[in-house]
Design an enzyme around this catalytic site. Structure first.
Site, mmCIF file in Angstrom:
data_model
loop_
_atom_site.group_PDB
_atom_site.id
_atom_site.type_symbol
_atom_site.label_atom_id
_atom_site.label_comp_id
_atom_site.label_asym_id
_atom_site.label_seq_id
_atom_site.Cartn_x
_atom_site.Cartn_y
_atom_site.Cartn_z
ATOM 1 N N ASP A 13 0.832 -1.209 0.000
ATOM 2 C CA ASP A 13 0.000 0.000 0.000
ATOM 3 C C ASP A 13 0.869 1.263 0.000
ATOM 4 O OD1 ASP A 13 -2.295 1.462 0.011
ATOM 5 O OD2 ASP A 13 -2.763 1.132 2.130
ATOM 6 N N ASN A 61 -10.495 -2.982 -6.748
ATOM 7 C CA ASN A 61 -9.675 -1.991 -7.460
ATOM 8 C C ASN A 61 -10.245 -1.588 -8.821
ATOM 9 O OD1 ASN A 61 -6.482 -3.170 -6.142
ATOM 10 N ND2 ASN A 61 -7.762 -1.481 -5.459
#
Ligand code: FPP
Length: 230
Positions: A13, A61
């Site tokens: 991340d 996503n």
């Protein structure tokens, strides 16, 4: 105390924040994130790991802009093509976790190609979690069970046996970078007893030293799996 973990999962991340902090497009962060992923695969091999799962693209996503989605999928394709030689040389095996049917055909074909090419390699296995969601994987497991036998007695072993990669041991350690304390739908079933390691460092800034520190932190912990310490 633990030895080196057999299986580590990483939630990579912070790519977007890395780029935004430099006034650059988010895609630059992903490009840098890809370089880090290559570095950390090497570090994982050197540490003696057997399985490394990288959370590359989640079932959520797809909600990002088309430009960003296409860019990440393009990077995946580049990675697969460029790394095959390295996987061959170092006998690494590539695997996939996630819903292949929902991926663009050319990406699914490239994954299949590298998985096939490396399937007999006995070195570390790199599992790309791509179009992957933990809930989605459990649902797909249940659908496979029903498709085989509608009257099956469902238990934990049966669900486990129908996951994407049932032969791979559960992750011992899950690392998340960029300081977030969330699972984000990563290895929900398999990670039930995983140790977590959160690093505030953004993924593009991660180095072998960060990785080794995470492994050392794991090695110093005592795992109880719901039992009491002896
Ligand atoms: C999370 O950062 C990162 C992603 C969703 C993409 C990860 C992809 C790569 C590292 C490149 C591909 C790698 C391989 C091994 C093929 P974010 O965009 O959510 O960051 P932010 O939270 O700072 O916005």
């Amino acid at each position: 105390m633990n030895e080196v973990p057999a299986h580590v999962g990483i939630i990579m991340d912070g790519n977007g924040r890395w780029a935004e902090a430099r006034g650059r497009p988010r895609t630059d962060g992903h490009l840098e994130g890809l370089k880090t992923a290559r570095k950390i695969v090497g570090a994982a091999v050197r540490s003696g790991l057997q399985y490394l799962t990288l959370y590359v693209f989640s079932t959520e996503n797809w909600k990002r802009t088309r430009t960003e989605v296409n860019f990440i999928l393009g990077l995946v394709k580049r990675y697969l093509i460029a790394e095959l030689e390295y996987y061959r040389k170092d006998h690494l095996r590539l695997r996939h976790a996630g819903d292949k049917a929902g991926l663009p055909a050319e990406i699914a074909a490239e994954i299949q190609n590298v998985c096939d090419e490396t399937k007999d390699h006995a070195g570390m296995q790199v599992i790309l979690a791509l179009n992957y969601g933990g809930r989605d994987e459990i649902v797909r497991s249940l659908r496979r069970i029903i498709a085989e036998d509608k009257t099956a007695m469902v238990d934990e072993n049966l669900i486990h046996a129908h996951l994407d990669n049932p032969d791979i041991p559960d992750p011992d350690l899950i690392i998340r970078t960029a300081g977030e304390f969330r699972t984000s739908n990563f290895l929900l079933w398999e990670g039930a007893y995983a140790e977590y390691y959160i690093s505030s460092t953004l993924w593009p800034d991660w180095t072998e030293e960060h990785f080794n520190k995470a492994i050392a932190s794991y090695s110093g912990r005592q795992r109880k799996f719901g039992a009491v310490s002896t």
